[in-house]
Scaffold this motif. Structure first.
Motif, PDB file in Angstrom:
ATOM      1  N   ALA A 174       0.850  -1.193   0.000  1.00 29.89           N
ATOM      2  CA  ALA A 174       0.000   0.000   0.000  1.00 29.89           C
ATOM      3  C   ALA A 174       0.883   1.239   0.000  1.00 29.89           C
ATOM      4  O   ALA A 174       1.976   1.219   0.541  1.00 29.89           O
ATOM      5  CB  ALA A 174      -0.908  -0.019   1.220  1.00 29.89           C
ATOM      6  N   PRO A 175       0.504   2.333  -0.606  1.00 34.63           N
ATOM      7  CA  PRO A 175      -0.799   2.559  -1.230  1.00 34.63           C
ATOM      8  C   PRO A 175      -0.842   2.226  -2.719  1.00 34.63           C
ATOM      9  O   PRO A 175      -1.898   2.308  -3.327  1.00 34.63           O
ATOM     10  CB  PRO A 175      -1.017   4.045  -1.031  1.00 34.63           C
ATOM     11  CG  PRO A 175       0.362   4.622  -1.150  1.00 34.63           C
ATOM     12  CD  PRO A 175       1.275   3.578  -0.537  1.00 34.63           C
ATOM     13  N   SER A 176       0.266   1.841  -3.347  1.00 33.68           N
ATOM     14  CA  SER A 176       0.236   1.637  -4.799  1.00 33.68           C
ATOM     15  C   SER A 176      -0.458   0.341  -5.205  1.00 33.68           C
ATOM     16  O   SER A 176      -1.091   0.281  -6.241  1.00 33.68           O
ATOM     17  CB  SER A 176       1.654   1.671  -5.370  1.00 33.68           C
ATOM     18  OG  SER A 176       2.395   0.580  -4.879  1.00 33.68           O
ATOM     19  N   CYS A 177      -0.333  -0.713  -4.410  1.00 32.19           N
ATOM     20  CA  CYS A 177      -1.008  -1.991  -4.660  1.00 32.19           C
ATOM     21  C   CYS A 177      -0.831  -2.489  -6.090  1.00 32.19           C
ATOM     22  O   CYS A 177      -1.792  -2.864  -6.752  1.00 32.19           O
ATOM     23  CB  CYS A 177      -2.495  -1.891  -4.311  1.00 32.19           C
ATOM     24  SG  CYS A 177      -2.794  -1.719  -2.557  1.00 32.19           S
ATOM     25  N   LYS A 178       0.385  -2.493  -6.588  1.00 32.85           N
ATOM     26  CA  LYS A 178       0.645  -2.997  -7.934  1.00 32.85           C
ATOM     27  C   LYS A 178       1.198  -4.410  -7.852  1.00 32.85           C
ATOM     28  O   LYS A 178       2.134  -4.675  -7.113  1.00 32.85           O
ATOM     29  CB  LYS A 178       1.624  -2.086  -8.665  1.00 32.85           C
ATOM     30  CG  LYS A 178       1.039  -0.729  -8.959  1.00 32.85           C
ATOM     31  CD  LYS A 178       1.981   0.117  -9.763  1.00 32.85           C
ATOM     32  CE  LYS A 178       1.353   1.478 -10.004  1.00 32.85           C
ATOM     33  NZ  LYS A 178       2.260   2.388 -10.668  1.00 32.85           N
ATOM     34  N   VAL A 179       0.608  -5.306  -8.618  1.00 36.16           N
ATOM     35  CA  VAL A 179       1.057  -6.690  -8.670  1.00 36.16           C
ATOM     36  C   VAL A 179       2.017  -6.829  -9.843  1.00 36.16           C
ATOM     37  O   VAL A 179       1.746  -6.341 -10.939  1.00 36.16           O
ATOM     38  CB  VAL A 179      -0.146  -7.639  -8.834  1.00 36.16           C
ATOM     39  CG1 VAL A 179       0.307  -9.076  -8.940  1.00 36.16           C
ATOM     40  CG2 VAL A 179      -1.118  -7.472  -7.675  1.00 36.16           C
ATOM     41  N   ASP A 180       3.132  -7.481  -9.627  1.00 37.05           N
ATOM     42  CA  ASP A 180       4.128  -7.687 -10.675  1.00 37.05           C
ATOM     43  C   ASP A 180       3.495  -8.388 -11.875  1.00 37.05           C
ATOM     44  O   ASP A 180       2.676  -9.298 -11.710  1.00 37.05           O
ATOM     45  CB  ASP A 180       5.273  -8.525 -10.109  1.00 37.05           C
ATOM     46  CG  ASP A 180       6.434  -8.639 -11.072  1.00 37.05           C
ATOM     47  OD1 ASP A 180       6.337  -9.442 -12.022  1.00 37.05           O
ATOM     48  OD2 ASP A 180       7.427  -7.932 -10.871  1.00 37.05           O
ATOM     49  N   THR A 181       3.860  -7.996 -13.081  1.00 36.64           N
ATOM     50  CA  THR A 181       3.284  -8.576 -14.297  1.00 36.64           C
ATOM     51  C   THR A 181       3.566 -10.073 -14.402  1.00 36.64           C
ATOM     52  O   THR A 181       2.748 -10.819 -14.943  1.00 36.64           O
ATOM     53  CB  THR A 181       3.800  -7.856 -15.558  1.00 36.64           C
ATOM     54  OG1 THR A 181       5.231  -7.906 -15.575  1.00 36.64           O
ATOM     55  CG2 THR A 181       3.348  -6.406 -15.584  1.00 36.64           C
ATOM     56  N   LYS A 182       4.682 -10.531 -13.876  1.00 38.11           N
ATOM     57  CA  LYS A 182       4.975 -11.967 -13.887  1.00 38.11           C
ATOM     58  C   LYS A 182       4.004 -12.716 -12.981  1.00 38.11           C
ATOM     59  O   LYS A 182       3.589 -13.836 -13.295  1.00 38.11           O
ATOM     60  CB  LYS A 182       6.409 -12.223 -13.438  1.00 38.11           C
ATOM     61  CG  LYS A 182       7.451 -11.744 -14.423  1.00 38.11           C
ATOM     62  CD  LYS A 182       8.844 -11.968 -13.875  1.00 38.11           C
ATOM     63  CE  LYS A 182       9.886 -11.336 -14.786  1.00 38.11           C
ATOM     64  NZ  LYS A 182      11.227 -11.438 -14.205  1.00 38.11           N
ATOM     65  N   THR A 183       3.632 -12.106 -11.871  1.00 40.30           N
ATOM     66  CA  THR A 183       2.660 -12.717 -10.962  1.00 40.30           C
ATOM     67  C   THR A 183       1.310 -12.829 -11.650  1.00 40.30           C
ATOM     68  O   THR A 183       0.645 -13.865 -11.568  1.00 40.30           O
ATOM     69  CB  THR A 183       2.533 -11.888  -9.666  1.00 40.30           C
ATOM     70  OG1 THR A 183       3.811 -11.818  -9.034  1.00 40.30           O
ATOM     71  CG2 THR A 183       1.524 -12.485  -8.713  1.00 40.30           C
ATOM     72  N   VAL A 184       0.900 -11.779 -12.337  1.00 38.42           N
ATOM     73  CA  VAL A 184      -0.381 -11.786 -13.059  1.00 38.42           C
ATOM     74  C   VAL A 184      -0.378 -12.872 -14.138  1.00 38.42           C
ATOM     75  O   VAL A 184      -1.342 -13.632 -14.283  1.00 38.42           O
ATOM     76  CB  VAL A 184      -0.680 -10.402 -13.669  1.00 38.42           C
ATOM     77  CG1 VAL A 184      -1.931 -10.433 -14.530  1.00 38.42           C
ATOM     78  CG2 VAL A 184      -0.825  -9.356 -12.566  1.00 38.42           C
ATOM     79  N   ALA A 185       0.712 -12.971 -14.885  1.00 44.75           N
ATOM     80  CA  ALA A 185       0.810 -13.975 -15.945  1.00 44.75           C
ATOM     81  C   ALA A 185       0.751 -15.394 -15.366  1.00 44.75           C
ATOM     82  O   ALA A 185       0.046 -16.266 -15.895  1.00 44.75           O
ATOM     83  CB  ALA A 185       2.100 -13.780 -16.741  1.00 44.75           C
ATOM     84  N   ASN A 186       1.466 -15.638 -14.278  1.00 40.88           N
ATOM     85  CA  ASN A 186       1.439 -16.953 -13.645  1.00 40.88           C
ATOM     86  C   ASN A 186       0.072 -17.270 -13.051  1.00 40.88           C
ATOM     87  O   ASN A 186      -0.386 -18.417 -13.098  1.00 40.88           O
ATOM     88  CB  ASN A 186       2.523 -17.068 -12.576  1.00 40.88           C
ATOM     89  CG  ASN A 186       3.896 -17.248 -13.177  1.00 40.88           C
ATOM     90  OD1 ASN A 186       4.050 -17.865 -14.217  1.00 40.88           O
ATOM     91  ND2 ASN A 186       4.901 -16.696 -12.518  1.00 40.88           N
ATOM     92  N   CYS A 187      -0.595 -16.273 -12.517  1.00 42.94           N
ATOM     93  CA  CYS A 187      -1.940 -16.465 -11.980  1.00 42.94           C
ATOM     94  C   CYS A 187      -2.907 -16.854 -13.106  1.00 42.94           C
ATOM     95  O   CYS A 187      -3.740 -17.749 -12.932  1.00 42.94           O
ATOM     96  CB  CYS A 187      -2.409 -15.200 -11.276  1.00 42.94           C
ATOM     97  SG  CYS A 187      -3.995 -15.393 -10.458  1.00 42.94           S
ATOM     98  N   ALA A 188      -2.785 -16.207 -14.252  1.00 35.65           N
ATOM     99  CA  ALA A 188      -3.642 -16.531 -15.397  1.00 35.65           C
ATOM    100  C   ALA A 188      -3.420 -17.979 -15.834  1.00 35.65           C
ATOM    101  O   ALA A 188      -4.381 -18.697 -16.135  1.00 35.65           O
ATOM    102  CB  ALA A 188      -3.368 -15.568 -16.546  1.00 35.65           C
ATOM    103  N   LEU A 189      -2.165 -18.415 -15.865  1.00 34.36           N
ATOM    104  CA  LEU A 189      -1.870 -19.809 -16.215  1.00 34.36           C
ATOM    105  C   LEU A 189      -2.466 -20.776 -15.192  1.00 34.36           C
ATOM    106  O   LEU A 189      -3.006 -21.825 -15.556  1.00 34.36           O
ATOM    107  CB  LEU A 189      -0.360 -20.020 -16.324  1.00 34.36           C
ATOM    108  CG  LEU A 189       0.336 -19.318 -17.486  1.00 34.36           C
ATOM    109  CD1 LEU A 189       1.852 -19.454 -17.351  1.00 34.36           C
ATOM    110  CD2 LEU A 189      -0.143 -19.884 -18.813  1.00 34.36           C
ATOM    111  N   LEU A 190      -2.367 -20.429 -13.920  1.00 30.61           N
ATOM    112  CA  LEU A 190      -2.929 -21.257 -12.860  1.00 30.61           C
ATOM    113  C   LEU A 190      -4.443 -21.360 -12.994  1.00 30.61           C
ATOM    114  O   LEU A 190      -5.017 -22.455 -12.904  1.00 30.61           O
ATOM    115  CB  LEU A 190      -2.548 -20.703 -11.491  1.00 30.61           C
ATOM    116  CG  LEU A 190      -3.145 -21.411 -10.276  1.00 30.61           C
ATOM    117  CD1 LEU A 190      -2.702 -22.871 -10.218  1.00 30.61           C
ATOM    118  CD2 LEU A 190      -2.766 -20.669  -8.999  1.00 30.61           C
TER     119      LEU A 190
END
Length: 66
Positions: A19-35
């Motif tokens: 906080a306060p930016s609450c940005k998720v790393d793009t690699k985390t987002v990509a891995n979450c999508a695969l999951l």
């Protein structure tokens, strides 16, 4: 109706900057999508917005990004 925890799978991602930016790393987002895609395939769940929801679509949350 049962609570979301009894009828769904929840995935939470750690914010890289906090906080306060609450940005998720793009690699985390990509891995979450695969999951999510893998889980849907294993359980025969359609991979669409009717079946894959943001948590704030199910329950209130204070997090600005869901």
């Amino acid at each position: 109706m049962a609570s979301p925890n009894q009828r769904s799978i929840g995935i939470d991602n750690l914010y890289s900057a906090g906080a306060p930016s609450c940005k998720v790393d793009t690699k985390t987002v990509a891995n979450c999508a695969l999951l999510v895609a893998d889980i849907c395939k294993r359980y025969g769940t359609p991979l669409d917005r009717k079946h894959v929801l943001d948590r704030n679509e199910l329950t209130a949350t204070a997090c600005p990004v869901g």
